[in-house]
Design a protein around this motif. Structure first.
Motif, PDB file in Angstrom:
ATOM      1  N   UNK A  15       0.842  -1.197   0.000  1.00  0.00           N
ATOM      2  CA  UNK A  15       0.000   0.000   0.000  1.00  0.00           C
ATOM      3  C   UNK A  15       0.876   1.246   0.000  1.00  0.00           C
ATOM      4  N   UNK A  16       0.254   2.371  -0.274  1.00  0.00           N
ATOM      5  CA  UNK A  16       0.976   3.642  -0.291  1.00  0.00           C
ATOM      6  C   UNK A  16       1.582   3.954   1.077  1.00  0.00           C
ATOM      7  N   UNK A  17       0.983   3.416   2.155  1.00  0.00           N
ATOM      8  CA  UNK A  17       1.527   3.654   3.496  1.00  0.00           C
ATOM      9  C   UNK A  17       2.566   2.607   3.901  1.00  0.00           C
ATOM     10  N   UNK A  18       2.941   1.735   2.962  1.00  0.00           N
ATOM     11  CA  UNK A  18       4.025   0.784   3.198  1.00  0.00           C
ATOM     12  C   UNK A  18       3.609  -0.592   3.680  1.00  0.00           C
ATOM     13  N   UNK A  19       2.312  -0.820   3.914  1.00  0.00           N
ATOM     14  CA  UNK A  19       1.879  -2.153   4.345  1.00  0.00           C
ATOM     15  C   UNK A  19       2.080  -3.153   3.222  1.00  0.00           C
ATOM     16  N   UNK A  20       2.588  -4.330   3.583  1.00  0.00           N
ATOM     17  CA  UNK A  20       2.768  -5.422   2.628  1.00  0.00           C
ATOM     18  C   UNK A  20       1.648  -6.432   2.812  1.00  0.00           C
ATOM     19  N   UNK A  21       1.355  -7.164   1.769  1.00  0.00           N
ATOM     20  CA  UNK A  21       0.326  -8.191   1.853  1.00  0.00           C
ATOM     21  C   UNK A  21       0.307  -9.021   0.595  1.00  0.00           C
ATOM     22  N   UNK A  22      -0.823  -9.679   0.383  1.00  0.00           N
ATOM     23  CA  UNK A  22      -0.974 -10.509  -0.811  1.00  0.00           C
ATOM     24  C   UNK A  22      -2.435 -10.507  -1.263  1.00  0.00           C
ATOM     25  N   UNK A  23      -2.645 -10.965  -2.486  1.00  0.00           N
ATOM     26  CA  UNK A  23      -3.990 -11.106  -3.020  1.00  0.00           C
ATOM     27  C   UNK A  23      -4.482 -12.491  -2.618  1.00  0.00           C
ATOM     28  N   UNK A  24      -5.566 -12.518  -1.841  1.00  0.00           N
ATOM     29  CA  UNK A  24      -6.040 -13.773  -1.261  1.00  0.00           C
ATOM     30  C   UNK A  24      -7.335 -14.283  -1.879  1.00  0.00           C
ATOM     31  N   UNK A  25      -7.991 -13.466  -2.703  1.00  0.00           N
ATOM     32  CA  UNK A  25      -9.204 -13.924  -3.371  1.00  0.00           C
ATOM     33  C   UNK A  25      -9.335 -13.188  -4.694  1.00  0.00           C
ATOM     34  N   UNK A  26      -9.835 -13.900  -5.673  1.00  0.00           N
ATOM     35  CA  UNK A  26     -10.039 -13.349  -7.015  1.00  0.00           C
ATOM     36  C   UNK A  26     -11.410 -13.812  -7.491  1.00  0.00           C
ATOM     37  N   UNK A  27     -12.291 -12.863  -7.772  1.00  0.00           N
ATOM     38  CA  UNK A  27     -13.615 -13.189  -8.297  1.00  0.00           C
ATOM     39  C   UNK A  27     -13.710 -12.619  -9.705  1.00  0.00           C
ATOM     40  N   UNK A  28     -13.882 -13.495 -10.684  1.00  0.00           N
ATOM     41  CA  UNK A  28     -13.959 -13.089 -12.081  1.00  0.00           C
ATOM     42  C   UNK A  28     -15.422 -13.005 -12.486  1.00  0.00           C
ATOM     43  N   UNK A  29     -15.830 -11.826 -12.969  1.00  0.00           N
ATOM     44  CA  UNK A  29     -17.187 -11.633 -13.462  1.00  0.00           C
ATOM     45  C   UNK A  29     -17.156 -11.230 -14.927  1.00  0.00           C
ATOM     46  N   UNK A  30     -18.285 -10.893 -15.453  1.00  0.00           N
ATOM     47  CA  UNK A  30     -18.387 -10.482 -16.844  1.00  0.00           C
ATOM     48  C   UNK A  30     -17.919  -9.031 -16.969  1.00  0.00           C
ATOM     49  N   UNK A  31     -16.708  -8.819 -17.441  1.00  0.00           N
ATOM     50  CA  UNK A  31     -16.166  -7.472 -17.630  1.00  0.00           C
ATOM     51  C   UNK A  31     -15.459  -6.898 -16.414  1.00  0.00           C
ATOM     52  N   UNK A  32     -15.188  -7.715 -15.394  1.00  0.00           N
ATOM     53  CA  UNK A  32     -14.483  -7.219 -14.221  1.00  0.00           C
ATOM     54  C   UNK A  32     -13.836  -8.377 -13.465  1.00  0.00           C
ATOM     55  N   UNK A  33     -12.888  -8.033 -12.599  1.00  0.00           N
ATOM     56  CA  UNK A  33     -12.336  -8.977 -11.626  1.00  0.00           C
ATOM     57  C   UNK A  33     -12.215  -8.227 -10.304  1.00  0.00           C
ATOM     58  N   UNK A  34     -12.684  -8.850  -9.238  1.00  0.00           N
ATOM     59  CA  UNK A  34     -12.592  -8.259  -7.910  1.00  0.00           C
ATOM     60  C   UNK A  34     -11.522  -9.008  -7.129  1.00  0.00           C
ATOM     61  N   UNK A  35     -10.574  -8.254  -6.582  1.00  0.00           N
ATOM     62  CA  UNK A  35      -9.451  -8.819  -5.845  1.00  0.00           C
ATOM     63  C   UNK A  35      -9.555  -8.444  -4.371  1.00  0.00           C
ATOM     64  N   UNK A  36      -9.337  -9.420  -3.490  1.00  0.00           N
ATOM     65  CA  UNK A  36      -9.248  -9.154  -2.064  1.00  0.00           C
ATOM     66  C   UNK A  36      -7.780  -9.059  -1.705  1.00  0.00           C
ATOM     67  N   UNK A  37      -7.393  -7.925  -1.119  1.00  0.00           N
ATOM     68  CA  UNK A  37      -6.016  -7.679  -0.706  1.00  0.00           C
ATOM     69  C   UNK A  37      -5.950  -7.863   0.799  1.00  0.00           C
TER      70      UNK A  37
END
Length: 81
Positions: A15-37
């Motif tokens: 993140x812009x404030x320096x927090x590190x993490x990973x993408x833990x969920x990916x939801x693929x829809x019609x014309x989009x993808x939602x990512x959980x960080x």
């Protein structure tokens, strides 16, 4: 047919404030993808990438591209509204 995965799971993020993490969920829809960080500290955040190049949700995140012109590089995740 909508793909089941676009390969985002497990990617490192920061993140812009320096927090590190990973993408833990990916939801693929019609014309989009939602990512959980999931940051190492703090609550999960969500970014939705739209097929038109826009995005919704949390801003200020980057993902680590393992090979950007041959070396690792932090790339903005979505538009940084």
């Amino acid at each position: 047919m909508i793909p089941k995965s676009l390969g985002w799971l497990g990617k490192q993020v920061r993140s812009a404030d320096g927090r590190l993490g990973s993408i833990t969920n990916e939801f693929v829809g019609l014309g989009f993808v939602t990512l959980t960080l999931t940051p190492e500290s703090g609550a999960d955040e969500v970014v939705t990438l739209l097929s038109n190049g826009g995005s919704n949700g949390s801003s200020g995140w980057q993902w680590l591209c393992d090979s950007f012109s041959g070396e690792p590089f932090w790339v903005p995740l979505g538009n940084q509204h």
